[in-house]
Design an enzyme around this catalytic site. Structure first.
Site, PDB file in Angstrom:
ATOM      1  CE1 TYR A   1      -3.789   2.386   0.713  1.00  0.00           C
ATOM      2  CE2 TYR A   1      -2.371   3.287   2.426  1.00  0.00           C
ATOM      3  CZ  TYR A   1      -3.503   3.377   1.633  1.00  0.00           C
ATOM      4  OH  TYR A   1      -4.343   4.462   1.752  1.00  0.00           O
TER       5      TYR A   1
ATOM      6  CE  LYS B   1       2.311   4.713   8.355  1.00  0.00           C
ATOM      7  NZ  LYS B   1       0.911   4.899   8.688  1.00  0.00           N
TER       8      LYS B   1
ATOM      9  CG  ASP C   1       5.955   3.329   0.778  1.00  0.00           C
ATOM     10  OD1 ASP C   1       6.304   3.944   1.807  1.00  0.00           O
ATOM     11  OD2 ASP C   1       4.782   3.312   0.369  1.00  0.00           O
TER      12      ASP C   1
HETATM   13  N1  HOZ Z   1      -3.838   3.176   6.080  1.00  0.00           N
HETATM   14  C1  HOZ Z   1      -3.336   3.485   7.364  1.00  0.00           C
HETATM   15  C2  HOZ Z   1      -2.421   2.451   7.891  1.00  0.00           C
HETATM   16  N2  HOZ Z   1      -1.810   1.589   6.969  1.00  0.00           N
HETATM   17  C3  HOZ Z   1      -4.441   3.710   8.336  1.00  0.00           C
HETATM   18  C4  HOZ Z   1      -4.636   5.131   8.553  1.00  0.00           C
HETATM   19  C5  HOZ Z   1      -5.690   5.484   9.611  1.00  0.00           C
HETATM   20  O1  HOZ Z   1      -6.795   4.976   9.552  1.00  0.00           O
HETATM   21  O2  HOZ Z   1      -5.388   6.287  10.446  1.00  0.00           O
END
Ligand code: HOZ
Length: 429
Positions: free
Chosen positions: A144, A267, A239
């Protein structure tokens, strides 16, 4: 556990916000029940709007590596706020964080700050296309890279959790330039390169996958990708939005000893503020505007408050490298304890762990790619999630996410999680 205030808020939220949340996985749709509305957090604990306390293993999906409300970060933010929130002009802090990132992760010779991981990956692909003059790129199934159109094809994380790994709204024209290969499969990459000779700009992947649950690369997979990309003039993009500064000071690329051409970050580099970044070799990054022709911009890019938070985290990690050993040993204790629970209960599930990232999959199969990750029993996962929550342990509400351990987690917390896990596993079988 009384979660009435959260329920009332969720009811109201659904009137004004699609699905009641600002990011899909948070809605608990995959695990059942109502999402918790969080009021505050400190160290390893979350507090909801009903004042329940939870030991947590999400840590804002990665950024809170030092735990919540860490004094060094809180002070840095407080101090920055006094000088105004945004200037839309260059600042000394941006130079300082760029220098520190390039020092901690030497493959990043130049770096551009953006506002999210999604922006970072979208921009990196554009730059790779501009640099190579080619259109296509290879994406790994189940990885992702945020919600940019060209990445929402066989996407992990919330996309697969919500049952939309190929999102409606992505045009066929966009999708045709995204080529797919399974994780840990070098032959599939070779086949794609042969079939699309001279047309592939980039190969992007999470070097340790975290968005189909946690999956480590098999021995020599990353080196194999490096060799194929070098041979074929393809920009190799790691990534490291999740793994950067989490698996080690230099991220997954340091752990595996592989130098990518470009890296995307997010992050941890924002310490909990909205931040992303992309960087890499100077010859590639000099294609970025205003130095080069590839356009990318942002009003809030390099925001001074976010830079201050990120700098405080990175400096703490850089000056205290023992944090990484501590994180690893805490996570190993935790996974060892959960595996012992399996033994006691005659279960045979799979736990993948690397550094302070881990995932429990409800299957006895080895999990090495998206297909094997999807073998996990999602109903059992949901039951386990709810049984843990009921005991005050807050896990990611999706099987297709990784859990993150923070430095704030104590020995006592670890014991509590292990014993809650035993009870939960017993209850659901
Ligand atoms: N897609 C985010 C983690 N892989 C989640 C983000 C969220 O819901 O805060």
């Amino acid at each position: 556990m009384n979660q009435k205030n959260s329920s009332v808020l969720f009811e109201k939220a659904q009137k004004f916000i699609p699905g009641g949340v600002n990011s899909p996985v948070r809605a608990f749709k995959a695990v059942g029940g109502n999402p918790l509305f969080i009021k505050s957090a400190t160290g390893a604990y979350l507090y909801d709007e009903d004042d329940n306390q939870y030991i947590e293993l999400i840590n804002s999906w990665g950024p809170m590596i030092l735990g919540h409300a860490h004094p060094a970060i809180a002070n840095a933010v407080r101090e920055a706020v006094e000088y105004s929130l945004s200037f839309g002009a260059p600042t000394a802090k941006e130079v300082e964080i760029a220098e520190l990132i390039t020092e901690m992760m030497p493959s990043v010779e130049k770096v551009r700050m953006v506002n999210s991981g999604t922006e970072a990956t979208m921009s990196a692909i554009r730059v790779a296309r501009g640099f190579t003059g080619r259109d296509k790129f290879i994406k790994i199934e189940g990885c992702y890279h945020g919600h940019g159109d060209s990445f929402l094809i066989a996407a992990g994380s919330g996309a697969v959790t919500m049952g939309n790994p190929d999102s409606p709204g992505v045009t066929k024209g966009t999708a045709k330039d995204t080529l797919l290969a399974p994780f840990n499969d070098l032959q599939a990459i070779e086949n794609l390169i042969d079939a699309n000779s001279g047309q592939i700009a980039a190969l992007i992947l999470e070097p340790v996958a975290g968005n189909m649950g946690c999956i480590a690369p098999e021995k020599s997979y990353l080196q194999g990708l490096r060799d194929l990309c070098t041979k074929n003039g393809i920009v190799l993009i790691f990534d490291e939005v999740m793994t950067g500064f989490r698996l080690s000071k230099g991220g997954a690329q340091e752990v595996y000893g592989i130098t990518p051409d470009m890296t995307t970050l997010g992050k941890i580099i924002g310490g909990g503020m909205p931040v992303g970044a992309y960087g890499g070799k100077t010859e590639i990054m000099d294609y970025v505007s205003p130095q080069g022709p590839v356009y990318q911009a942002g009003t809030l890019s390099g925001n001074p408050v976010a830079m201050s938070a990120g700098l405080a985290v990175l400096k703490t990690l850089n000056e205290n490298p023992e944090i990484y050993q501590n994180l690893e040993s805490k996570t190993q204790k935790l996974t060892k304890g959960i595996r012992k629970n399996f033994q006691k209960l005659g279960l045979n599930y799979t736990i993948n762990q690397i550094g302070s990232m881990f995932t429990l999959f409800f299957t006895d199969s080895e999990i090495t790619d998206f297909e094997t990750a999807k073998k996990s029993d999602l109903e059992l996962f949901g039951k386990y999630f709810r049984a843990m929550l009921e005991q005050g342990i807050y896990l990611a509400p999706s099987q297709f996410e990784t859990l993150f351990v923070s430095d704030a987690l104590s020995e006592n917390d670890i014991e509590q999680i292990i014993s809650a896990s035993y009870k939960a596993l017993k209850e659901i079988h």
